[in-house]
Scaffold this motif. Structure first.
Motif, short mmCIF file in Angstrom:
data_model
loop_
_atom_site.label_atom_id
_atom_site.label_comp_id
_atom_site.label_asym_id
_atom_site.label_seq_id
_atom_site.Cartn_x
_atom_site.Cartn_y
_atom_site.Cartn_z
N VAL A 217 0.84 -1.20 0.00
CA VAL A 217 0.00 0.00 0.00
C VAL A 217 0.88 1.25 0.00
CG1 VAL A 217 -1.71 1.31 1.32
CG2 VAL A 217 -1.89 -1.18 1.17
N GLU A 218 0.50 2.25 -0.79
CA GLU A 218 1.25 3.50 -0.89
C GLU A 218 1.08 4.29 0.41
OE1 GLU A 218 1.10 7.71 -3.42
OE2 GLU A 218 -0.06 5.96 -4.09
N LEU A 219 2.19 4.61 1.07
CA LEU A 219 2.15 5.29 2.36
C LEU A 219 2.97 6.57 2.32
CD1 LEU A 219 1.48 5.39 5.42
CD2 LEU A 219 3.52 3.98 5.80
N HIS A 220 2.40 7.63 2.91
CA HIS A 220 3.07 8.92 3.04
C HIS A 220 3.07 9.29 4.52
CE1 HIS A 220 2.73 9.58 -1.36
NE2 HIS A 220 1.62 8.86 -1.19
N LEU A 221 4.24 9.61 5.06
CA LEU A 221 4.39 9.89 6.48
C LEU A 221 5.00 11.26 6.71
CD1 LEU A 221 6.02 6.58 7.80
CD2 LEU A 221 3.60 7.19 7.92
N GLU A 222 4.66 11.85 7.85
CA GLU A 222 5.43 12.99 8.35
C GLU A 222 5.75 12.73 9.80
OE1 GLU A 222 5.65 17.60 7.67
OE2 GLU A 222 3.86 17.13 8.84
N ARG A 223 7.02 12.89 10.15
CA ARG A 223 7.48 12.66 11.51
C ARG A 223 7.74 13.98 12.21
NH1 ARG A 223 9.35 7.71 9.15
NH2 ARG A 223 9.06 6.01 10.66
N PHE A 224 7.31 14.06 13.47
CA PHE A 224 7.60 15.22 14.31
C PHE A 224 8.89 15.03 15.10
CE2 PHE A 224 2.81 16.24 14.57
CZ PHE A 224 2.90 17.02 13.43
N SER A 225 9.38 13.80 15.16
CA SER A 225 10.63 13.51 15.85
C SER A 225 11.43 12.54 15.00
CB SER A 225 10.37 12.91 17.24
OG SER A 225 9.61 11.73 17.12
#
Length: 325
Positions: A217-225
């Motif tokens: 599955v195509e996944l897009h993430l943003e991390r705060f740490s």
């Protein structure tokens, strides 16, 4: 990878006035910023963040969570983190309506891609970049759902507003009532081609990464740490050279330095902010050599391309790197 900076320009230590400060949830405050002279602000796209300059050497990035159509205001929401590095506490305790705050941006390292359908997964304050994405895809008539978790309902910013506005597309699941988010059920329900967007604490991101990888599955993430990196990447390596293509200068990076450390030591001016590899401000184009990527911005494919790097945390796998500086 590009900055995806959008609009009429980018604010660079421009001062905006705090025109509203509101409680968005338990432990979360929302700031609304405007130009002191009443002018338009740069356009931005869903997923963008703004740097707030809260003091000397205290610059923090917060996702924009207002309406992209509102050119007079920028809104951020900030979770108080008692164990943090001081930025959130400064926003909660020191910033007041009427204050002027220096800002940089907007900058977008988490852009919304075109897809036939979307699954948004938010953990706590991770709802902030997803909120304008939801408004965007809903306005375009796309299929989407939101799975939103948090420790308690009282601490989940914008949960009531989202649930009221979008009804059954939104599943609000506070942990003290429902337990951990059922990621398997959410992923099993998606149709082919669905893009999954997630922001939240690292355990949630890591779990979703593994489940999406196994399903393709195509996944897009943003991390705060920063994400965890293999232990060998933390150990000092050999010194290497960085060639600055435009000036012809060569800078030696020591065994226990990042590229940014060495550039600053030699008086090279480079934009940077978080120094954790999470904000993307220090991104530089790589013309030759193989970076040792240690950032949390680039995905696996972008790191494998080796055409850019975040110099604030990264080093080199080759004896020589050539940067477009």
């Amino acid at each position: 990878m590009n900055d995806n900076l959008t609009g009429v320009g980018v604010l660079d230590h421009h001062k905006l006035r705090v025109v509203a400060k509101e409680v968005a949830a338990e432990g979360v405050v929302s700031l609304v910023l405007a130009d002191p002279d009443g002018g338009d602000l740069p356009a931005w796209s869903p997923g963008a963040h703004l740097d707030l300059v809260l003091g000397q050497n205290l610059i923090r990035q917060y996702s924009l969570c207002g309406a992209v159509t509102d050119r007079r205001h920028l809104r951020v929401a900030v979770l108080r983190e008692p164990e943090g590095r001081g930025g959130s506490q400064s926003v909660h305790d020191d910033v007041a309506v009427g204050d002027l705050i220096a800002v940089k941006g907007p900058r977008n390292n988490f852009p919304l891609v075109d897809a036939p359908a979307y699954l948004f997964v938010a953990g706590g304050i991770g709802i902030t970049p997803l909120k304008p994405m939801i408004a965007e895809v809903d306005g375009c008539g796309a299929e989407w759902t939101l799975l939103y978790g948090g420790r308690t309902a009282a601490g989940m910013a914008f949960a009531d507003v989202l649930a009221q506005e979008y009804s059954d597309r939104v599943q609000v699941r506070p942990q003290d009532e429902h337990g951990l988010l059922d990621l398997d059920a959410a992923l099993d329900a998606v149709s082919p081609g669905t893009a999954v967007y997630c922001c939240g604490p690292e355990p949630l991101l890591a779990a979703l990464e593994e489940k999406c990888r196994s399903r393709g599955v195509e996944l897009h993430l943003e991390r705060f740490s920063p994400k965890s990196v293999p232990s060998e990447s933390d150990s000092p390596g050999d010194a290497f050279e960085v060639v600055l293509h435009r000036s012809g200068r060569t800078v030696t990076v020591g065994a226990d330095e990042t590229v940014l450390d060495a550039l600053l030591r030699d008086g090279v001016e480079v934009d940077f902010s978080c120094r954790e590899g999470t904000c993307g401000t220090c991104e530089q184009t790589v013309l030759d050599g193989v970076p040792d990527h240690r950032d949390s911005v680039l995905d696996d494919d972008e790191q494998a391309a080796n055409d850019c790097m975040m110099v604030c945390v990264s080093r080199s796998c080759s004896a020589r790197l050539v940067l477009d500086l």
